[in-house]
Design a protein around this motif. Structure first.
Motif, PDB file in Angstrom:
ATOM      1  N   SER A 102     -13.452  -9.704   0.633  1.00 13.83           N
ATOM      2  CA  SER A 102     -13.067  -8.437   0.677  1.00 13.83           C
ATOM      3  C   SER A 102     -13.745  -8.466  -1.107  1.00 13.83           C
ATOM      4  N   SER A 106     -16.760 -10.098  -4.148  1.00 19.15           N
ATOM      5  CA  SER A 106     -17.815  -7.812  -4.684  1.00 19.15           C
ATOM      6  C   SER A 106     -17.171  -7.965  -6.034  1.00 19.15           C
ATOM      7  N   LYS A 243     -12.006   0.698  -2.441  1.00 19.19           N
ATOM      8  CA  LYS A 243     -12.848   0.532  -3.335  1.00 19.19           C
ATOM      9  C   LYS A 243     -13.730  -0.597  -2.640  1.00 19.19           C
ATOM     10  N   GLU A 245     -14.240  -3.305   0.674  1.00 21.68           N
ATOM     11  CA  GLU A 245     -15.086  -3.291   2.515  1.00 21.68           C
ATOM     12  C   GLU A 245     -14.627  -3.813   3.267  1.00 21.68           C
ATOM     13  N   ASP A 261     -26.379   2.506  11.050  1.00 23.06           N
ATOM     14  CA  ASP A 261     -25.559   2.637  10.620  1.00 23.06           C
ATOM     15  C   ASP A 261     -23.962   3.026  10.639  1.00 23.06           C
ATOM     16  N   THR A 263     -19.569   3.606   9.123  1.00 22.26           N
ATOM     17  CA  THR A 263     -18.616   4.588   8.615  1.00 22.26           C
ATOM     18  C   THR A 263     -17.691   4.421   8.849  1.00 22.26           C
ATOM     19  N   TRP A 264     -16.471   4.370   7.705  1.00 20.71           N
ATOM     20  CA  TRP A 264     -15.707   3.856   8.062  1.00 20.71           C
ATOM     21  C   TRP A 264     -13.812   4.583   8.055  1.00 20.71           C
ATOM     22  N   LYS A 270      -8.848   0.980   8.372  1.00 24.49           N
ATOM     23  CA  LYS A 270     -10.345   0.343   8.015  1.00 24.49           C
ATOM     24  C   LYS A 270     -10.841  -0.826   7.972  1.00 24.49           C
TER      25      LYS A 270
END
Length: 406
Positions: A102, A106, A243, A245, A261, A263-264, A270
């Motif tokens: 993650s 990134s 920040k 994912e 789509d 959202t978390w 999450k």
């Protein structure tokens, strides 16, 4: 509570193996479980087994309270600022892989650097190898001193302005080295890098304070600290976790799902996709209560004494090589001249003594030690000097069995 009193709470220790009283010197691989942990698991399955968070019925509420209560116990145990910084995972391996996949993928690119040490467990090497391959970053190693410890001057010369991630184990699972991760982290931060700490071998034995260490991520496993297998923890600073994912997707970690789509949820959920490890978390909470009652300082002091005593006794036997620094955690890794470690472990097992033999998921370190494998005795709060005496007698027996002459 002394070691003999502690032992009474571990049912598995009260047995014979191959006609001899069991001596369990393999806690670095996995620790044994005390009655309070076993009872906590049994109570969950007997009395309030249910899924968590979404159910509004009584069992679901009780399970949720126990699961989230365990998270709060973890928070206090490692002194995190918030339970939002405590993520339940499958263990240290999953925790480090989560950071690598993650955060690492990134935030790194060609020309960036990842810094680790040659003593790392494979779970703190391979994820960074993969990140380096996928991003073009460079993987660098802090050199080790002759005794297997780290010199901070070498840290200073290895970490540069291009370093983005530093990831170091707090205690070596082979050498017993206690690394200065707080000081290493300060050097990393000075250069703008984040600090990841592998706490698999430290959290069961040393008092951990993630705020004092000022690490950005900290990973550890339940099963090495008297808790159940299959669950661990990733601590991360809230600002970084927000920040990042998720790396697993599905139920529990979502806020809203549309056809195209999603959202978390907010932290920490999450990062906890799917039905969580409910019983494991509850068992880990019970293990934390147990260790806290005894005191981590007391545990560390006891293990230091055992390691010192073991080394003193082993040093009297000719032909034994002991690896690692003088100041160490409760781990003694060794070889007997001309005897394969697996043979050492086999003979000791015949005497009822359980030790680990192999490369200990640390093949680069084995290469640095100029050997392919070693035997390892690792101690915990339930071990005694009498057991070390039996172990040393077992080593003498091993030498005699393979024809050594004193």
């Amino acid at each position: 509570m002394n070691a003999q009193e502690v032992r009474k709470l571990f049912p598995i220790l009260h047995q014979e193996v191959n006609g001899k009283p069991l001596v369990y010197f393999d806690s670095a691989a996995t620790s044994q479980k005390p009655v309070p942990v076993i009872e906590a698991l049994e109570k969950y399955y007997r009395e309030y087994n249910s899924n968590v968070h979404r159910g509004v019925h009584t069992l679901g509420t009780r399970a949720t309270d126990a699961y989230e209560g365990a998270r709060e116990k973890v928070r206090r145990f490692i002194n995190a600022k918030s339970t939002q910084e405590v993520i339940f995972t499958r263990g240290t391996t999953t925790s480090i892989n989560t950071v690598a996949a993650s955060y690492g993928l990134s935030n790194l690119s060609e020309g960036d650097e990842i810094v680790i040490t040659p003593m790392e467990h494979h779970s703190n090497i391979i994820p960074w190898q993969q990140v380096a391959k996928k991003t073009g970053a460079t993987l660098k190693y802090i050199p080790l001193k002759e005794d297997g410890s780290i010199d901070l001057q070498d840290v200073e010369s290895t970490i540069t302005e291009h370093t983005k991630i530093v990831s170091v184990m707090q205690v070596s699972n082979v050498l017993g080295t206690i690394n200065p991760v707080k000081e290493i982290g300060a050097i990393a931060h000075k250069h703008g890098a984040i600090m990841v700490v592998d706490g698999a071998q430290s959290t069961p034995h040393l008092k951990v304070d993630v705020q004092d260490l000022d690490c950005d991520f900290f990973a550890f496993s339940s099963h090495k600290m008297c808790g159940p297998t299959g669950i661990g923890v990733l601590f991360g600073k809230k600002a970084l976790l927000n920040k990042m994912e998720p790396v697993e997707f599905g139920g529990e970690m979502i806020d809203f799902v549309d056809l195209y789509d999603s959202t978390w949820k907010e932290l920490p959920w999450k990062f906890e996709g799917g039905t969580p490890i409910i019983a494991g978390a509850i068992g880990l909470g019970a293990a934390i209560d147990f260790l806290s009652d005894i005191g981590l300082d007391n545990i560390h002091r006891h293990e230091e004494e055992l390691a010192k005593y073991a080394i003193e006794q082993m040093s009297e036997i000719e032909g034994i090589t002991i690896y690692g620094p003088k100041e160490r955690a409760g781990i003694v890794t060794f070889n007997i001249d001309d005897v394969h470690p697996h043979d050492v472990a086999t003979v000791l097992d015949a005497e009822g003594i359980a030790v680990r033999a192999g490369h200990h998921c640390a093949q680069p370190l084995m290469k640095w030690l100029n050997t392919s494998s070693t035997a390892r005795a690792s101690f915990y709060l339930y071990n005694t000097k009498d057991e070390i005496d039996s172990f040393v007698k077992g080593l003498v027996t091993t030498k005699e069995y393979f024809g050594h002459v004193f």
